[in-house]
Design a protein around this motif. Sequence first.
Motif, short mmCIF file in Angstrom:
data_model
loop_
_atom_site.label_atom_id
_atom_site.label_comp_id
_atom_site.label_asym_id
_atom_site.label_seq_id
_atom_site.Cartn_x
_atom_site.Cartn_y
_atom_site.Cartn_z
N ASP A 98 13.22 16.92 -26.25
CA ASP A 98 12.95 17.19 -27.68
C ASP A 98 13.24 15.92 -28.47
O ASP A 98 14.31 15.75 -29.04
CB ASP A 98 13.80 18.36 -28.17
N ASP B 10 9.75 25.67 -31.04
CA ASP B 10 9.33 25.15 -29.74
C ASP B 10 7.89 24.65 -29.74
O ASP B 10 7.59 23.57 -29.22
CB ASP B 10 9.46 26.22 -28.66
N LYS C 236 9.22 19.19 -26.61
CA LYS C 236 9.18 20.63 -26.86
C LYS C 236 9.70 20.98 -28.25
O LYS C 236 10.64 21.77 -28.41
CB LYS C 236 9.97 21.37 -25.79
N HIS C 237 9.09 20.35 -29.26
CA HIS C 237 9.35 20.65 -30.66
C HIS C 237 7.97 20.56 -31.33
O HIS C 237 7.30 19.53 -31.23
CB HIS C 237 10.33 19.61 -31.24
#
Length: 107
Positions: free
Chosen positions: A3, A48, A92-93
């Motif tokens: 992230d 996410d 994963k953001h």
Amino acid sequence: MSDWYCDELLSGRTTVEKVFEDDGVVAFWHTRPYYAHHVVVTPRRHVDSLLDCDAGTLASIFEVVRAVAGQLAADYGGAHIVTNLGKYQESKHFHVHVGADDEGATA
Ligand SMILES: [Zn+2]
């Protein structure tokens, strides 16, 4: 889980050139652009991916995407608007890529 947004951008560890920011949204020039003109729009709050994004956050993100894309389209004749999911999403953001090539270029 990778992230970059929480770890680097929102923590302030990595400095970026911001295009727009408010309480909920940050837009900035991509640090490793793959379009000639490449902005990334992301929520400050961790989400996410697009699939996990609530309607209010989605609306605020896409208000900024629309403004940035409109400017790129005016300047360069068009814009790409891309978000990735699952195996195609490196960080994963939730974030949206808004990009344009130089006017006259074909892709
Ligand atoms: Zn995050």
